[in-house]
Design a protein around this motif. Sequence first.
Motif, PDB file in Angstrom:
ATOM      1  N   ALA A 153       0.833  -1.209   0.000  1.00 25.14           N
ATOM      2  CA  ALA A 153       0.000   0.000   0.000  1.00 25.14           C
ATOM      3  C   ALA A 153       0.863   1.252   0.000  1.00 25.14           C
ATOM      4  CB  ALA A 153      -0.936  -0.022   1.199  1.00 25.14           C
ATOM      5  N   GLN A 154       1.975   1.229   0.676  1.00 22.58           N
ATOM      6  CA  GLN A 154       2.870   2.386   0.717  1.00 22.58           C
ATOM      7  C   GLN A 154       3.499   2.631  -0.663  1.00 22.58           C
ATOM      8  OE1 GLN A 154       5.429   1.127   3.911  1.00 22.58           O
ATOM      9  NE2 GLN A 154       4.284   2.315   5.464  1.00 22.58           N
ATOM     10  N   VAL A 155       3.852   1.548  -1.361  1.00 18.77           N
ATOM     11  CA  VAL A 155       4.401   1.695  -2.724  1.00 18.77           C
ATOM     12  C   VAL A 155       3.351   2.305  -3.655  1.00 18.77           C
ATOM     13  CG1 VAL A 155       5.255   0.418  -4.743  1.00 18.77           C
ATOM     14  CG2 VAL A 155       6.075  -0.153  -2.439  1.00 18.77           C
ATOM     15  N   ASP A 156       2.106   1.872  -3.517  1.00 18.86           N
ATOM     16  CA  ASP A 156       1.027   2.423  -4.336  1.00 18.86           C
ATOM     17  C   ASP A 156       0.855   3.914  -4.081  1.00 18.86           C
ATOM     18  OD1 ASP A 156       0.581   0.000  -5.524  1.00 18.86           O
ATOM     19  OD2 ASP A 156      -1.148  -0.536  -4.239  1.00 18.86           O
ATOM     20  N   VAL A 157       0.956   4.311  -2.846  1.00 18.75           N
ATOM     21  CA  VAL A 157       0.788   5.731  -2.518  1.00 18.75           C
ATOM     22  C   VAL A 157       1.874   6.557  -3.178  1.00 18.75           C
ATOM     23  CG1 VAL A 157       0.954   7.422  -0.657  1.00 18.75           C
ATOM     24  CG2 VAL A 157      -0.504   5.429  -0.391  1.00 18.75           C
ATOM     25  N   GLU A 158       3.120   6.079  -3.163  1.00 20.27           N
ATOM     26  CA  GLU A 158       4.198   6.838  -3.792  1.00 20.27           C
ATOM     27  C   GLU A 158       3.970   6.938  -5.301  1.00 20.27           C
ATOM     28  OE1 GLU A 158       6.631   8.488  -2.392  1.00 20.27           O
ATOM     29  OE2 GLU A 158       5.836   7.946  -0.397  1.00 20.27           O
ATOM     30  N   ARG A 159       3.476   5.866  -5.905  1.00 23.67           N
ATOM     31  CA  ARG A 159       3.200   5.872  -7.343  1.00 23.67           C
ATOM     32  C   ARG A 159       2.067   6.858  -7.671  1.00 23.67           C
ATOM     33  NH1 ARG A 159       1.885   0.904  -7.856  1.00 23.67           N
ATOM     34  NH2 ARG A 159       4.036   0.155  -8.179  1.00 23.67           N
ATOM     35  N   TYR A 160       1.015   6.813  -6.878  1.00 20.70           N
ATOM     36  CA  TYR A 160      -0.129   7.708  -7.111  1.00 20.70           C
ATOM     37  C   TYR A 160       0.238   9.182  -6.910  1.00 20.70           C
ATOM     38  CZ  TYR A 160      -3.215   3.609  -7.307  1.00 20.70           C
ATOM     39  OH  TYR A 160      -3.808   2.434  -7.669  1.00 20.70           O
ATOM     40  N   ARG A 161       1.135   9.440  -6.047  1.00 26.05           N
ATOM     41  CA  ARG A 161       1.546  10.832  -5.832  1.00 26.05           C
ATOM     42  C   ARG A 161       2.267  11.376  -7.072  1.00 26.05           C
ATOM     43  NH1 ARG A 161       3.747  10.309   0.419  1.00 26.05           N
ATOM     44  NH2 ARG A 161       1.656  10.442   1.408  1.00 26.05           N
ATOM     45  N   GLY A 162       3.098  10.516  -7.668  1.00 29.84           N
ATOM     46  CA  GLY A 162       3.770  10.951  -8.899  1.00 29.84           C
ATOM     47  C   GLY A 162       2.788  11.185 -10.030  1.00 29.84           C
ATOM     48  N   LEU A 163       1.828  10.285 -10.175  1.00 26.83           N
ATOM     49  CA  LEU A 163       0.820  10.443 -11.213  1.00 26.83           C
ATOM     50  C   LEU A 163      -0.057  11.661 -10.964  1.00 26.83           C
ATOM     51  CD1 LEU A 163      -0.250   6.709 -11.675  1.00 26.83           C
ATOM     52  CD2 LEU A 163       1.161   8.103 -13.234  1.00 26.83           C
ATOM     53  N   LEU A 174      -5.727   9.136  -5.073  1.00 25.52           N
ATOM     54  CA  LEU A 174      -4.587   9.285  -4.157  1.00 25.52           C
ATOM     55  C   LEU A 174      -5.046   9.220  -2.702  1.00 25.52           C
ATOM     56  CD1 LEU A 174      -1.625   9.850  -3.569  1.00 25.52           C
ATOM     57  CD2 LEU A 174      -2.120  12.311  -3.840  1.00 25.52           C
ATOM     58  N   ASP A 175      -6.161   9.902  -2.420  1.00 24.69           N
ATOM     59  CA  ASP A 175      -6.663   9.898  -1.035  1.00 24.69           C
ATOM     60  C   ASP A 175      -7.045   8.485  -0.589  1.00 24.69           C
ATOM     61  OD1 ASP A 175      -6.288  12.602  -0.947  1.00 24.69           O
ATOM     62  OD2 ASP A 175      -8.400  13.097  -1.365  1.00 24.69           O
ATOM     63  N   LEU A 180      -5.746   3.684   2.773  1.00 19.12           N
ATOM     64  CA  LEU A 180      -5.458   2.263   2.891  1.00 19.12           C
ATOM     65  C   LEU A 180      -4.140   2.015   3.632  1.00 19.12           C
ATOM     66  CD1 LEU A 180      -6.445  -0.560   2.149  1.00 19.12           C
ATOM     67  CD2 LEU A 180      -5.164  -0.353  -0.020  1.00 19.12           C
ATOM     68  N   VAL A 181      -3.174   2.882   3.422  1.00 15.03           N
ATOM     69  CA  VAL A 181      -1.905   2.770   4.164  1.00 15.03           C
ATOM     70  C   VAL A 181      -2.150   2.953   5.661  1.00 15.03           C
ATOM     71  CG1 VAL A 181       0.322   3.875   4.598  1.00 15.03           C
ATOM     72  CG2 VAL A 181      -0.437   3.444   2.248  1.00 15.03           C
ATOM     73  N   GLY A 182      -2.959   3.955   6.014  1.00 16.31           N
ATOM     74  CA  GLY A 182      -3.274   4.164   7.432  1.00 16.31           C
ATOM     75  C   GLY A 182      -3.982   2.963   8.050  1.00 16.31           C
ATOM     76  N   GLN A 183      -4.883   2.366   7.268  1.00  9.95           N
ATOM     77  CA  GLN A 183      -5.602   1.179   7.756  1.00  9.95           C
ATOM     78  C   GLN A 183      -4.638   0.030   8.039  1.00  9.95           C
ATOM     79  OE1 GLN A 183      -8.767  -0.091   5.140  1.00  9.95           O
ATOM     80  NE2 GLN A 183      -8.891  -2.128   6.109  1.00  9.95           N
ATOM     81  N   TYR A 184      -3.700  -0.187   7.113  1.00  5.39           N
ATOM     82  CA  TYR A 184      -2.739  -1.267   7.316  1.00  5.39           C
ATOM     83  C   TYR A 184      -1.782  -0.979   8.485  1.00  5.39           C
ATOM     84  CZ  TYR A 184      -4.194  -3.693   3.085  1.00  5.39           C
ATOM     85  OH  TYR A 184      -4.931  -4.386   2.148  1.00  5.39           O
ATOM     86  N   LEU A 185      -1.477   0.307   8.680  1.00 12.59           N
ATOM     87  CA  LEU A 185      -0.625   0.662   9.839  1.00 12.59           C
ATOM     88  C   LEU A 185      -1.312   0.268  11.149  1.00 12.59           C
ATOM     89  CD1 LEU A 185       0.796   4.173   8.841  1.00 12.59           C
ATOM     90  CD2 LEU A 185       2.104   2.075   9.233  1.00 12.59           C
ATOM     91  N   GLY A 186      -2.625   0.527  11.226  1.00 14.42           N
ATOM     92  CA  GLY A 186      -3.361   0.140  12.433  1.00 14.42           C
ATOM     93  C   GLY A 186      -3.415  -1.363  12.617  1.00 14.42           C
TER      94      GLY A 186
END
Length: 435
Positions: A153-163, A174-175, A180-186
């Motif tokens: 999920a973190q890799v996806d976020v970095e990719r979406y930020r570039g796009l 992106l949001d 989803l990253v926050g959910q997985y962190l919990g």
Amino acid sequence: MVNHSMQSSSRNSRRWLLSLLVLLVIAGLCWKFWPAGSTHKEGGEKAQAGHTGRSGMMRPGFGGAGGPIPVRVAPAVTGDFPLYYKALGTVTALNTINVRSRVGGELVKIYFEEGQMVKAGDLLAEIDPRSYQNALLQAEGTLLQNQAQLKNAQVDVERYRGLYKEDSIAKQTLDTAEALVGQYLGTVKTNQAAVNDAKLNLEFTKIRAPIAGRVGLRQLDVGNLVAANDTTFLAVITQTQPISVAFTLPENSLETVLARYRSGAKLPAEAWDRGDTKLQATGVLQSLDNQIDVTTGTLKFKARYENRDQSLFPNQFVNVHLLADTLKGVVLAPSAAIQFGTNGTFVYALDGDKKVTIRQLKIGASDGENTVITEGLAAGDRVVLEGTDRLKEGSEVEVVNDSKDVPTTPTEHLQGKSAATAPGATVTDKAKKGA
């Protein structure tokens, strides 16, 4: 002729009977009067010897009427007087722990011996750990799974930020990825907590001593199934070094003790055995309660002892001798010389060398052998110890004891003797050397 012979024989028989009767009468009179006269005479001689003092068997104090009365005397002295209070105490462990298992399972090993001294952290027993090892592996697997999802999920976020910077995707995409990253962190944190809990339960399968002390008798054997916090404990550990003794003092004895305690003085407290004959430990007064028990009129105290030789056991009854104070330079008189009458306390003191006079006294603490005199005597005054039963004001006396018979002061006979008690103390205490 025959008649004459019979008459002569009859007369001879009467003479013999009369003679025998006379002899019996004489013997009876001798038995009745002669021994009594001898006994009376001997008794009179003994009585005379007793009155004149010639008989070596007479005790001093039984002199003849009108003569000087034999007495034994001793001088009053000046010395230091230790003031002890005595109370019945109960030995109390500073800490008592019922060792129970914090997890359930089969008891597979016991590592301690009954009555053994243990240190904090020593291994005592072990519960079957296999189920808890499996639970740990399961928690760790779940954690690894969710950690992988988090990383993706973190890799996806970095990719979406570039796009998104290139204006290739909508902001909503992106949001969603960031959420989803926050959910997985919990989820990972929850999984980590589960791993830690599994590790903790696995550690709890090894039952360790929470404090240093002596282990009591074992209550469970190997093979028993135990539950977490079961009512049946494995053993009891009591802390015996140091150890305390709880005791009470009556409220009318508190003034001296509290004054010394509040001044910061370390009041010695000795623990004697139940028979009050053997000193078992020496400690200091440690603490006191915050209120007097209204049902008994006493205040609770605690004394602490290092107990290096393990002479004190929890729940043991001991006699506590608390040194409340040491009276310096007081006048001391032998307790045997003190008399009690309708007019108060008094002694027969020598007035010169031949006469006695009555001295009214005010007395303080006593140790059974010596008594503190607050008023009525001075050091060097000689008082009568024996022979007081026949004395009165102005009686003539004859001192029969050796001049070397000088009583000891409390500081000379403290070791193993009765302790001084103040008025209002519960019972007689033991005085100790070095007060």
